[in-house]
Design an enzyme around this catalytic site. Structure first.
Site, PDB file in Angstrom:
ATOM      1  CG  ASN A   9      -0.301  -0.064   2.518  1.00 29.89           C
ATOM      2  OD1 ASN A   9       0.839  -0.517   2.616  1.00 29.89           O
ATOM      3  ND2 ASN A   9      -0.975   0.383   3.559  1.00 29.89           N
ATOM      4  CB  CYS A  10       4.471   1.817   0.247  1.00 28.64           C
ATOM      5  SG  CYS A  10       5.753   3.043  -0.014  1.00 28.64           S
ATOM      6  CG  ASP A  11       1.071   6.680  -2.164  1.00 34.83           C
ATOM      7  OD1 ASP A  11       0.214   5.795  -2.371  1.00 34.83           O
ATOM      8  OD2 ASP A  11       0.806   7.755  -1.591  1.00 34.83           O
ATOM      9  CE  LYS A  14      -0.924   1.581  -3.622  1.00 29.99           C
ATOM     10  NZ  LYS A  14      -2.043   2.408  -3.156  1.00 29.99           N
TER      11      LYS A  14
END
Length: 114
Positions: A9-11, A14
Site C-alpha cells: 500500500n506504499c505509494d 506502487k
C-alpha cells in the site's frame, strides 16, 4: 533475478512497480507483512546499504517512538526495530543482479537496468 521489497500500500512501491511493469521488466515482489522479514536478509542488506539509510524516519512508526528511543538509536536497536516493525524500513529496496538500491527514482532505475 530482480526482487522488490516493501509493503504493497506504499505509494513509492506502487510507482516502482508501475515503472518496472511499463518497462516490461520481470520482478518478484516481497511483501514484508505477508512474506515476513528474515533477520539474515536484514543483516545482509544493512551491511550493503547501512542502517541509517534504511531507517525510515518520516514514517508513522518511527515518529511514535519516544524521544529517548530516537536519541539513543544505534545499529543494534535500529535493526531490532526494523525486524519488529518492517514499516520502519525505507521503501522500496530493489535487489537486481546482486546490486542493492533503496528508494525509487525513474532515472536511477533506468541506470540500474541499462
Amino acid at each position: 533475478m530482480t526482487t522488490l521489497y516493501g509493503i504493497p500500500n506504499c505509494d513509492t512501491i506502487k510507482k516502482a512497480k508501475k515503472w518496472l511493469e511499463a518497462n516490461k521488466l520481470e520482478y518478484q515482489f516481497h511483501d514484508y507483512r505477508k512474506d515476513g522479514l528474515d533477520e539474515n536478509w536484514l543483516i545482509k542488506t544493512e551491511s550493503v546499504l547501512g542502517w541509517e539509510t534504511m531507517l525510515n524516519k518520516r514514517g508513522t512508526t518511527y515518529r511514535q517512538l519516544s524521544d529517548e528511543q530516537k536519541n539513543t538509536i544505534n545499529k543494534e536497536s535500529a535493526l531490532a526495530l526494523m525486524l519488529k516493525f518492517p514499516a520502519m524500513i525505507k521503501r522500496p529496496i530493489l535487489i537486481h543482479s546482486d546490486s542493492y538500491h533503496i528508494g525509487f527514482n525513474a532515472e536511477s532505475y533506468s541506470q540500474v537496468f541499462a
